[in-house]
Design a protein around this motif. Structure first.
Motif, PDB file in Angstrom:
ATOM      1  N   MET A  45       7.321  -1.914  11.613  1.00  0.00           N
ATOM      2  CA  MET A  45       7.059  -1.120  10.407  1.00  0.00           C
ATOM      3  C   MET A  45       5.580  -0.759  10.367  1.00  0.00           C
ATOM      4  SD  MET A  45       7.454  -2.256   6.437  1.00  0.00           S
ATOM      5  CE  MET A  45       9.160  -2.736   6.685  1.00  0.00           C
ATOM      6  N   ASN A  46       5.282   0.550  10.262  1.00  0.00           N
ATOM      7  CA  ASN A  46       3.912   1.013  10.189  1.00  0.00           C
ATOM      8  C   ASN A  46       3.460   1.089   8.746  1.00  0.00           C
ATOM      9  OD1 ASN A  46       3.646   1.362  12.988  1.00  0.00           O
ATOM     10  ND2 ASN A  46       4.593   3.386  12.895  1.00  0.00           N
ATOM     11  N   LEU A  47       2.427   0.328   8.402  1.00  0.00           N
ATOM     12  CA  LEU A  47       1.885   0.339   7.048  1.00  0.00           C
ATOM     13  C   LEU A  47       0.670   1.244   6.985  1.00  0.00           C
ATOM     14  CD1 LEU A  47       2.133  -3.440   6.048  1.00  0.00           C
ATOM     15  CD2 LEU A  47       3.752  -1.597   5.574  1.00  0.00           C
ATOM     16  N   ALA A  48       0.503   1.901   5.855  1.00  0.00           N
ATOM     17  CA  ALA A  48      -0.642   2.782   5.649  1.00  0.00           C
ATOM     18  C   ALA A  48      -1.232   2.497   4.273  1.00  0.00           C
ATOM     19  CB  ALA A  48      -0.219   4.245   5.760  1.00  0.00           C
ATOM     20  N   ILE A  49      -2.479   2.901   4.080  1.00  0.00           N
ATOM     21  CA  ILE A  49      -3.167   2.670   2.807  1.00  0.00           C
ATOM     22  C   ILE A  49      -2.656   3.663   1.779  1.00  0.00           C
ATOM     23  CG2 ILE A  49      -5.388   2.704   1.632  1.00  0.00           C
ATOM     24  CD1 ILE A  49      -6.692   1.863   4.233  1.00  0.00           C
ATOM     25  N   ALA A  50      -2.172   3.134   0.665  1.00  0.00           N
ATOM     26  CA  ALA A  50      -1.706   3.988  -0.427  1.00  0.00           C
ATOM     27  C   ALA A  50      -2.739   4.082  -1.544  1.00  0.00           C
ATOM     28  CB  ALA A  50      -0.390   3.460  -0.991  1.00  0.00           C
ATOM     29  N   LEU A  51      -3.427   2.949  -1.831  1.00  0.00           N
ATOM     30  CA  LEU A  51      -4.370   2.921  -2.943  1.00  0.00           C
ATOM     31  C   LEU A  51      -5.597   2.097  -2.578  1.00  0.00           C
ATOM     32  CD1 LEU A  51      -1.906   2.085  -5.878  1.00  0.00           C
ATOM     33  CD2 LEU A  51      -2.838   4.346  -5.347  1.00  0.00           C
ATOM     34  N   ARG A  52      -6.713   2.481  -3.155  1.00  0.00           N
ATOM     35  CA  ARG A  52      -7.934   1.667  -3.136  1.00  0.00           C
ATOM     36  C   ARG A  52      -8.392   1.517  -4.580  1.00  0.00           C
ATOM     37  NH1 ARG A  52     -10.537   0.771   1.677  1.00  0.00           N
ATOM     38  NH2 ARG A  52      -9.801   1.972   3.487  1.00  0.00           N
ATOM     39  N   CYS A  53      -8.551   0.268  -5.020  1.00  0.00           N
ATOM     40  CA  CYS A  53      -8.900   0.008  -6.420  1.00  0.00           C
ATOM     41  C   CYS A  53     -10.041  -1.004  -6.472  1.00  0.00           C
ATOM     42  CB  CYS A  53      -7.698  -0.533  -7.196  1.00  0.00           C
ATOM     43  SG  CYS A  53      -6.233   0.517  -7.131  1.00  0.00           S
ATOM     44  N   THR A  54     -10.713  -1.042  -7.602  1.00  0.00           N
ATOM     45  CA  THR A  54     -11.777  -2.020  -7.789  1.00  0.00           C
ATOM     46  C   THR A  54     -11.170  -3.420  -7.907  1.00  0.00           C
ATOM     47  OG1 THR A  54     -11.685  -1.721 -10.181  1.00  0.00           O
ATOM     48  CG2 THR A  54     -13.228  -0.331  -8.950  1.00  0.00           C
TER      49      THR A  54
ATOM     50  N   ALA B  73       1.292  -6.188 -11.776  1.00  0.00           N
ATOM     51  CA  ALA B  73       2.502  -5.585 -12.341  1.00  0.00           C
ATOM     52  C   ALA B  73       3.012  -4.454 -11.461  1.00  0.00           C
ATOM     53  CB  ALA B  73       2.214  -5.070 -13.752  1.00  0.00           C
ATOM     54  N   PHE B  74       2.084  -3.663 -10.931  1.00  0.00           N
ATOM     55  CA  PHE B  74       2.500  -2.549 -10.073  1.00  0.00           C
ATOM     56  C   PHE B  74       3.123  -3.068  -8.781  1.00  0.00           C
ATOM     57  CE2 PHE B  74       1.614   0.981  -7.063  1.00  0.00           C
ATOM     58  CZ  PHE B  74       2.350   1.972  -7.711  1.00  0.00           C
ATOM     59  N   VAL B  75       2.540  -4.115  -8.215  1.00  0.00           N
ATOM     60  CA  VAL B  75       3.095  -4.704  -6.998  1.00  0.00           C
ATOM     61  C   VAL B  75       4.478  -5.285  -7.270  1.00  0.00           C
ATOM     62  CG1 VAL B  75       2.816  -6.581  -5.327  1.00  0.00           C
ATOM     63  CG2 VAL B  75       0.863  -5.137  -5.924  1.00  0.00           C
ATOM     64  N   GLN B  76       4.643  -5.957  -8.417  1.00  0.00           N
ATOM     65  CA  GLN B  76       5.968  -6.490  -8.770  1.00  0.00           C
ATOM     66  C   GLN B  76       6.998  -5.383  -8.909  1.00  0.00           C
ATOM     67  OE1 GLN B  76       6.109  -9.460 -11.945  1.00  0.00           O
ATOM     68  NE2 GLN B  76       3.957  -9.926 -11.582  1.00  0.00           N
ATOM     69  N   LEU B  77       6.565  -4.238  -9.477  1.00  0.00           N
ATOM     70  CA  LEU B  77       7.471  -3.100  -9.615  1.00  0.00           C
ATOM     71  C   LEU B  77       7.904  -2.595  -8.237  1.00  0.00           C
ATOM     72  CD1 LEU B  77       8.907  -0.907 -11.234  1.00  0.00           C
ATOM     73  CD2 LEU B  77       6.756   0.382 -11.275  1.00  0.00           C
ATOM     74  N   LEU B  78       6.965  -2.493  -7.313  1.00  0.00           N
ATOM     75  CA  LEU B  78       7.308  -2.043  -5.960  1.00  0.00           C
ATOM     76  C   LEU B  78       8.266  -3.025  -5.289  1.00  0.00           C
ATOM     77  CD1 LEU B  78       3.836  -0.783  -4.639  1.00  0.00           C
ATOM     78  CD2 LEU B  78       5.711   0.570  -5.569  1.00  0.00           C
ATOM     79  N   GLN B  79       7.988  -4.310  -5.474  1.00  0.00           N
ATOM     80  CA  GLN B  79       8.867  -5.313  -4.875  1.00  0.00           C
ATOM     81  C   GLN B  79      10.258  -5.264  -5.478  1.00  0.00           C
ATOM     82  OE1 GLN B  79       6.537  -8.837  -5.578  1.00  0.00           O
ATOM     83  NE2 GLN B  79       5.394  -8.649  -3.670  1.00  0.00           N
ATOM     84  N   GLN B  80      10.336  -5.005  -6.782  1.00  0.00           N
ATOM     85  CA  GLN B  80      11.637  -4.894  -7.431  1.00  0.00           C
ATOM     86  C   GLN B  80      12.421  -3.698  -6.877  1.00  0.00           C
ATOM     87  OE1 GLN B  80      12.097  -3.438 -11.570  1.00  0.00           O
ATOM     88  NE2 GLN B  80      12.885  -5.485 -12.024  1.00  0.00           N
ATOM     89  N   GLN B  81      11.679  -2.652  -6.517  1.00  0.00           N
ATOM     90  CA  GLN B  81      12.309  -1.473  -5.925  1.00  0.00           C
ATOM     91  C   GLN B  81      12.481  -1.610  -4.416  1.00  0.00           C
ATOM     92  OE1 GLN B  81      13.487   0.941  -7.902  1.00  0.00           O
ATOM     93  NE2 GLN B  81      12.758  -0.329  -9.610  1.00  0.00           N
ATOM     94  N   GLN B  82      12.225  -2.836  -3.901  1.00  0.00           N
ATOM     95  CA  GLN B  82      12.391  -3.147  -2.475  1.00  0.00           C
ATOM     96  C   GLN B  82      11.486  -2.285  -1.591  1.00  0.00           C
ATOM     97  OE1 GLN B  82      16.602  -2.969  -1.586  1.00  0.00           O
ATOM     98  NE2 GLN B  82      17.030  -4.842  -2.713  1.00  0.00           N
ATOM     99  N   VAL B  83      10.281  -2.049  -2.088  1.00  0.00           N
ATOM    100  CA  VAL B  83       9.273  -1.332  -1.305  1.00  0.00           C
ATOM    101  C   VAL B  83       8.365  -2.369  -0.649  1.00  0.00           C
ATOM    102  CG1 VAL B  83       7.321   0.254  -1.373  1.00  0.00           C
ATOM    103  CG2 VAL B  83       9.325   0.660  -2.826  1.00  0.00           C
ATOM    104  N   PRO B  84       8.365  -2.499   0.670  1.00  0.00           N
ATOM    105  CA  PRO B  84       7.464  -3.456   1.332  1.00  0.00           C
ATOM    106  C   PRO B  84       6.010  -3.103   1.031  1.00  0.00           C
ATOM    107  CG  PRO B  84       9.119  -2.601   2.863  1.00  0.00           C
ATOM    108  CD  PRO B  84       9.191  -1.752   1.634  1.00  0.00           C
ATOM    109  N   CYS B  85       5.230  -4.093   0.640  1.00  0.00           N
ATOM    110  CA  CYS B  85       3.834  -3.822   0.309  1.00  0.00           C
ATOM    111  C   CYS B  85       3.031  -5.111   0.426  1.00  0.00           C
ATOM    112  CB  CYS B  85       3.707  -3.247  -1.105  1.00  0.00           C
ATOM    113  SG  CYS B  85       4.296  -4.357  -2.404  1.00  0.00           S
ATOM    114  N   ARG B  86       1.728  -4.944   0.557  1.00  0.00           N
ATOM    115  CA  ARG B  86       0.812  -6.081   0.516  1.00  0.00           C
ATOM    116  C   ARG B  86      -0.553  -5.578   0.068  1.00  0.00           C
ATOM    117  NH1 ARG B  86      -2.746  -6.493   4.732  1.00  0.00           N
ATOM    118  NH2 ARG B  86      -2.324  -5.288   6.619  1.00  0.00           N
ATOM    119  N   VAL B  87      -1.346  -6.481  -0.482  1.00  0.00           N
ATOM    120  CA  VAL B  87      -2.676  -6.151  -0.982  1.00  0.00           C
ATOM    121  C   VAL B  87      -3.702  -6.968  -0.210  1.00  0.00           C
ATOM    122  CG1 VAL B  87      -4.208  -6.126  -2.991  1.00  0.00           C
ATOM    123  CG2 VAL B  87      -1.773  -5.632  -3.273  1.00  0.00           C
ATOM    124  N   SER B  88      -4.730  -6.303   0.282  1.00  0.00           N
ATOM    125  CA  SER B  88      -5.816  -6.983   0.974  1.00  0.00           C
ATOM    126  C   SER B  88      -7.134  -6.620   0.295  1.00  0.00           C
ATOM    127  CB  SER B  88      -5.848  -6.597   2.454  1.00  0.00           C
ATOM    128  OG  SER B  88      -6.091  -5.210   2.610  1.00  0.00           O
TER     129      SER B  88
END
Length: 288
Positions: free
Chosen positions: A1-10, A17-32
């Motif tokens: 699976m190729n991951l790409a940057i979707a957002l950059r935040c402070t 909450a946004f990450v939980q929403l993505l996970q609930q929608q079964q969208v693979p994601c991670r924050v670094s």
């Protein structure tokens, strides 16, 4: 699976909450965390939809409010966790079997099958063969098997709990091949370190491997943060403090003999491999 940057935040922006929403929608994601920013990674084909969703706070404000309320989370059963991390479970089973058949080190005739150096017992004395002689006879398994030996219930339980807690994290995050290589390499090098720097020819235990797993999680998380390796700093400090107490020699005053060289050797192996794996994974993520 190729991951790409979707957002950059402070760093002060709460993305939970946004990450939980993505996970609930079964969208693979991670924050670094990179260069003083939070970076959200998602599959390349979902970058635009995720950005559109984030740009419309009303679409996920209700979920954010719900996420702020305490909701009981059902933890997976032990059987389910064991099915996911079966290699860690296998190490624990092997360790328990060896502890049982050796009588926690009391049956020296069987202990001699697993020790680094082959030995025989004559009365109250043990005769240990040189390591070079043991290995030249083809008994290469002895480089690994001392880690399966334990000499008390406390020794066994302490190492087993740490192996379960840290080992399954690495098994699930890095994959079984990397995890297996880490355990075997840490076992061999920590055993050789103990042999080289200790006068006691008979030793054993998973603690060298445990410190390798700790070092792997610690340095990987420092270089390339992921949720799986987010250990409490107090916990890391406790383990490192225990390591320093052992090295200081204070415990010998209480007739407690610790495999300090194995601990230090294992920690060094884990730190080096953790840094290498983090750098490799981070580079792959940036190239995706």
């Amino acid at each position: 699976m190729n991951l790409a940057i979707a957002l950059r935040c402070t760093l002060d922006q709460d993305l939970s909450a946004f990450v939980q929403l993505l996970q609930q929608q079964q969208v693979p994601c991670r924050v670094s965390e990179e260069r003083g920013e939070q970076v959200l990674w998602v599959p390349a084909e979902l970058v635009e939809p995720v950005q559109q969703l984030f740009a419309n706070p009303d679409a996920w404000a209700a979920f954010a409010a719900q996420a702020a309320s305490p909701v009981p989370v059902e933890r997976p059963s032990f059987a389910a966790q064991l099915r996911q991390a079966w290699l860690t479970g296998l190490w624990l089973v092997l360790t328990a079997i060896v502890a049982l058949i050796t009588g926690l080190g009391e049956r020296l005739d069987i202990v001699s099958w697993f020790s680094l150096q082959a030995f025989t017992v004559h009365g109250e004395y043990g005769h240990f063969l040189p390591l070079e002689h043991t290995l030249s006879s083809g008994q290469w398994w002895r480089l690994v098997t001392p880690m399966l030996l334990h000499f008390s219930v406390l020794h066994l339980v302490f190492n087993a709990l740490w192996l379960w807690e840290l080992g399954r994290r690495i098994e699930l995050q890095q994959g079984r091949s990397v995890y297996l290589a880490l355990v075997l390499l840490a076992g061999v090098l920590s055993n050789l370190a103990q042999y080289q720097f200790s006068d006691a020819p008979l030793f054993g235990g998973l603690s060298g491997v445990v410190f390798a797993l700790l070092g792997f999680c610690w340095l990987y998380q420092w270089r390339h943060p992921v949720v799986a390796y987010a250990l409490p700093k107090a916990l890391i400090g406790l383990m490192l403090g225990w390591l320093l107490i052992g090295v200081s020699g204070v415990l010998s005053l209480f007739d407690l003999h610790i495999a300090n060289a194995a601990h230090v050797g294992g920690l060094a192996v884990g730190c080096v491999l953790g840094l290498a794996a983090a750098q490799w994974d981070k580079r792959r993520a940036q190239q995706a």
